[in-house]
Structure formats: structure tokens, C-alpha cells
Design an enzyme around this catalytic site. Sequence first.
Site, PDB file in Angstrom:
ATOM      1  N   THR A  98      29.605  79.798  65.059  1.00 48.36           N
ATOM      2  CA  THR A  98      28.580  79.888  64.033  1.00 48.36           C
ATOM      3  C   THR A  98      28.662  78.514  63.406  1.00 48.36           C
ATOM      4  O   THR A  98      29.507  77.706  63.812  1.00 48.36           O
ATOM      5  CB  THR A  98      28.945  81.029  63.042  1.00 48.36           C
ATOM      6  OG1 THR A  98      28.723  82.289  63.673  1.00 48.36           O
ATOM      7  CG2 THR A  98      28.158  81.020  61.757  1.00 48.36           C
TER       8      THR A  98
ATOM      9  N   ASN B 229      25.604  83.654  66.932  1.00 47.04           N
ATOM     10  CA  ASN B 229      26.728  84.576  67.123  1.00 47.04           C
ATOM     11  C   ASN B 229      27.744  83.951  68.066  1.00 47.04           C
ATOM     12  O   ASN B 229      28.588  83.190  67.640  1.00 47.04           O
ATOM     13  CB  ASN B 229      26.277  85.956  67.588  1.00 47.04           C
ATOM     14  CG  ASN B 229      27.366  86.992  67.354  1.00 47.04           C
ATOM     15  OD1 ASN B 229      28.300  86.741  66.608  1.00 47.04           O
ATOM     16  ND2 ASN B 229      27.267  88.137  67.985  1.00 47.04           N
TER      17      ASN B 229
ATOM     18  N   ASP C 189      26.708  92.317  66.714  1.00 46.77           N
ATOM     19  CA  ASP C 189      27.244  92.562  65.365  1.00 46.77           C
ATOM     20  C   ASP C 189      26.931  93.973  64.866  1.00 46.77           C
ATOM     21  O   ASP C 189      27.396  94.377  63.807  1.00 46.77           O
ATOM     22  CB  ASP C 189      26.732  91.505  64.373  1.00 46.77           C
ATOM     23  CG  ASP C 189      27.611  90.257  64.389  1.00 46.77           C
ATOM     24  OD1 ASP C 189      28.708  90.301  64.967  1.00 46.77           O
ATOM     25  OD2 ASP C 189      27.194  89.228  63.824  1.00 46.77           O
TER      26      ASP C 189
ATOM     27  N   SER D  20      27.022  91.353  59.010  1.00 42.31           N
ATOM     28  CA  SER D  20      27.560  90.009  59.233  1.00 42.31           C
ATOM     29  C   SER D  20      28.825  89.803  58.403  1.00 42.31           C
ATOM     30  O   SER D  20      29.094  90.536  57.449  1.00 42.31           O
ATOM     31  CB  SER D  20      26.507  88.989  58.811  1.00 42.31           C
ATOM     32  OG  SER D  20      27.036  87.681  58.836  1.00 42.31           O
TER      33      SER D  20
ATOM     34  N   GLY E  80      33.263  81.381  62.157  1.00 44.40           N
ATOM     35  CA  GLY E  80      34.528  82.016  62.538  1.00 44.40           C
ATOM     36  C   GLY E  80      34.456  83.522  62.678  1.00 44.40           C
ATOM     37  O   GLY E  80      35.494  84.189  62.657  1.00 44.40           O
ATOM     38  N   GLY E  81      33.235  84.095  62.810  1.00 44.69           N
ATOM     39  CA  GLY E  81      33.133  85.544  62.997  1.00 44.69           C
ATOM     40  C   GLY E  81      33.864  86.279  61.891  1.00 44.69           C
ATOM     41  O   GLY E  81      33.711  85.969  60.696  1.00 44.69           O
TER      42      GLY E  81
HETATM   43  N1  GLY Z   1      27.731  86.530  63.985  1.00 39.38           N
HETATM   44  C1  GLY Z   1      28.787  86.398  63.093  1.00 39.38           C
HETATM   45  C2  GLY Z   1      28.505  87.048  61.791  1.00 39.38           C
HETATM   46  O1  GLY Z   1      27.358  87.174  61.420  1.00 39.38           O
HETATM   47  O2  GLY Z   1      29.411  87.452  61.120  1.00 39.38           O
END
Ligand code: GLY
Length: 567
Positions: free
Chosen positions: A378, A398, A420, A449, A470-471
Site C-alpha cells: 500500500t 492491496n 479485504d 481496511s 503494511g496491511g
Molecule cells: N488493503 C489494505 C487495507 O486496506 O488495510
Amino acid sequence: MKYYFPALLLLLFSCSPIADKGNSDSITRTYGPIGSSAMVSTAHPLASKVGKEILLKGGNAFDAAIAIQFTLAVVYPVAGNIGGGGFAVYRSTDGQVGSLDFREKAPASAHKDMYLNTQGEVIPGMSTEGHLAAGVPGSVDGMFKLHERFGSLPMEDLIQPAIELAYEGVQLYDRDVENINKYQELFKKYDHGHNQLIKETPWQEGDVLVHKNLAGTLSFIRDLGRDGFYKGIVANQIVAEMNRGSGLITKEDLANYSAIWREPLVGQYKGYKVISMPPPSSGGVALLQLLQGAEQFDFSKTGHNSAETIHLMTELERRVYADRATYLADPDFFDVPVDMLLSKGYNTDRFSSIKKDQSTPSSEIKEGKVDIIESIETTHFSVVDANGNAVSITTTLNGYFGCKVMVKGAGFFLNNEMDDFSAKPGVPNQFGLIGNEANAVAPEKRMLSSMTPTILEKDGQLAMVVGTPGGSTIITCVFQTILNVIDHGMTMQEAVNAPKLHHQWLPDRVLYEEGTLDEALLGELKALGHEMEPRSALGKMDCILVLPDGKLEGASDPRNYGTAAGF
Ligand code: GLY
């Protein structure tokens, strides 16, 4: 993927130690670039250059942010995008705060069981790769909405730098080459001609990547506005691409997409006002819960990354991420109990089970079994202009290069944001995050998210702009960066550089950056009951701090190759 971070981090820390807080003359501090009036911090030097030039031309922070978003789509295709979505949090010079949700949406024909086989099991890869993984993109509409309300320069001027870079080509850094070469087979799998990233021989550092089709797409957007993307030629190209791969996005989905202004979440931490993203991001809720928990301890006394601090942060995190899995989702579809989750009473009670001398197994908080975190990409950028307007944007495809599908003829990747959603209650997504019915797929719903673009204010004045990719690790990296400045007295650059850790309830283990915790400390944490697992890197922060003299310190993460640039 090869990371260079640990060696670099150790070098930074050994070259520039905070030698002795008791003898200020001997302190050598590490600062990022300092600007006397304006600053940008982004994941790519060319995006920072474009943002700074817009500010020098008299554009405001919103103008610069829009120009950066379009530029990143060209120079940083791994995560920069027009085929994805994101969130913006802002604080204008008069202290007004707000947020814009330009998150992707599920197509209208999406449904709850779309990633399950006839036995009701999740089909591996279906929500992460290929056409069915793509949500309806929100970035272009988001940028036009931001411009409509706050832009001061013409939109054409903000898109033009990206068009020129796409047309002329961009020199690749070693990290770009590594990523692009790594995904060649997947690019080919979903290519129907025209993917400019495909090359028969490996890309080399210094090669120039030209994005002619993307330059054309951006020109349509420049000349026709949002309709240049959501209607007409580009929309037809997206729909044709969907038809090639049994994807679901239709012309109606594109025409109907609309970014949403939302009330940001506002909390307090040790005299700072913290402004962050509300649902459908879990980031703001989780960050404010963590900060409420942190106020119950004194991390400035327990010390940065001591066993006690790491243990307590971990215990806070496991409880907050368990709440995330249960209660967070798109507020337009699910009644998210934000007030409850942020109430003092709830959090005091929630954190009261934390033991100082022993970890609580996550299974005692809530049952679950999940897999490991996979690749995470991201991007985040922060901007402050000379009038004190501040914008914090996190935007994403993503995964690396989203679903790996490049829209034929249009030159951009589509996201794989559908991952997600919770494909099935209790089954982890690519970040190892699990969810329940609240975050199930539904037509036109936004997927949950973790993105946490955040702004802090102190005594009515702008104090800090923070965020990272960083997800699932975004929330904890933002949390630690804020603590690093407020509790541990670090500069912005030191706070960004500092080793990070992460716990997300399930899987029940603490991630730490390899080579940053010594054996004795790891032993202490294991003795407290924590399973410790090394990771190559956590977070790629791009942040700005207002210094006591009013100057701005930008800090771009050495784990990546971005830059901060100011004047
Ligand atoms: N795709 C990562 C987030 O939205 O958390």
C-alpha cells in the site's frame, strides 16, 4: 522479497545514537529533512519532487496531495494507483478536520459466497488474484472530490506531471526491479497484450519504464474529469477487461461510484488531539483504542522496546484486534459500535485483564486459527503547506500490483481489494486477518481496511502527520510511531527508523524486525509467554512533525526508497 532494512537500521542507530539524555551536549539526534514552511513525504523521490513543485507554485496541501496520488500511479505502480482506492484525513489551516473515503466497493453483482466452492470452502487465490479480486476503483473520484472542495490550482496542472512522467518513462530503482521481475509470471498469466511491465529478459536497475497507455488514460482524466475514467473509453476498457476474465465490474458500477466525506474520529492522547479515519477503515478505531490503553501505562518510564513495553503493547494489541475482527465493517451496511469501542468505560474494562507478568493467550480472548501474513503493499504520503493545511493519505491496490490484471490498452493495474472482505467467517485473508459476518461481501459494500492516515494537534496547532502501508500492521506501526515521538521523545526520523513490532490477536505471535532485538530481550519476552517471530521489515512510514520552532521535519522510512522534501 529481499529487504535491506535491518542492516540500514542498525547503521542509522549506530551512527546516530541518542547518546545520553542526561548530558544534552553529547546528544546526536537524527532528523529528516527540515522545511521552514512546507513539506511532503512520499514513497518515491519523483512523487515528492512533484508534490514540492506544486507547493512552490502556490498550490495548497490538497493540490500537492492530488498531484502526488496521480504521480505515484506512474512512478510506483506496485501500490500507487488509479485502479485502487484509499482514505484522506485532513486538517485545514483554520483547524477544521475531515476525512474522505475513496475506498473501493464490491460490484453490484458481488455476493457473500462468491469465493466459496460447492462445499462451502474458500477457493485459494480467488479473492487475491485475477479479475474477480477487483473492487470498483475509488481513487480518481476521490481526487476530484478533494479538488472540488479544497483545490486551488486547476486539476489539469495537478495531473500533467504524472502524464509527462508516464510518457517520458521512469528510471527504475533496484527495489522496483526486484518487485517487477518477481511478478512477471503473474503479469503474463493475466495479460492480453500491452502490459508495459512484461519483459522477456529481467529488468535492470536504471532501465526506463515507459507507460504510454497510462499517459493516454491520464490525459482522458485531465480533459474529461472523472468521466474520463468512470465513463467512455476507459470505462469500456475496464469492462472489456472484466469480460476477458469473468470479472464483475460493469459500466453501471463505474458510473455509480462515489467517494464519501465522513466525520473523522477524534480522540486524545496525553494532551494531543488525534484525528484519524473512521470505518470502513478499522484504523482510526483501533488506533484510538490502543492510545486509550497506552494512557493506562507509562511507556516513557518502561522505556522504548523494553520487555515490559513490548509486553504491554502486545497485550493491548491482541485485545483491540479481536474487537476489530468482531465489530468493524462498512458503516453503511453494519451498525459499527464506534461509540462503545471508544468509550473510556469499555476500554478500561477491556484492558483490565492485562497481566504485567504474563501474556494472555489469544485463545482465551476469542477462539480462532489463522495463517501467516503474506505480502503487504500500500502506500502513504503526508503533506503540509505553508498555510498549515495538512493532508494524510493512504492509498492502495492491496497486494503488490493489486490483482495483477492490467487493463488492456489503459496501462494501469486493478486492485485486489475484495480480499479485504471476510470471504468466510473465521477464514483469514492475505494478512492473516479474520473477520465475521459484519465484513462479509455484499453488493456495493466497502471492504474493511486497516489504513490509518492520521493527524495530531497540540494546543490547537498542527503537530504531526503520520501513516504507513503494511496491511494489518499499519495500525500498530502508526501507534508505535506516535508513542515514539510523544512518550520516547524521538525526532520524526528516529520515530520512523525505530524497530517496530506487531501483534494482531491471531495468529498469536509477536512479529519483530529481524536483528533488532537482542537474545536477552527475546528471552525475557518468551518467558512472559510470547511467541516471537522475525520479519524482514514492518512499516514504510512517511510522516511530518512540527518542531517547537514551527519548522517541519519530514521523515521517509529507510525501509523503502521514498524521500521527504520541503522548503
Ligand atoms: N488493503 C489494505 C487495507 O486496506 O488495510
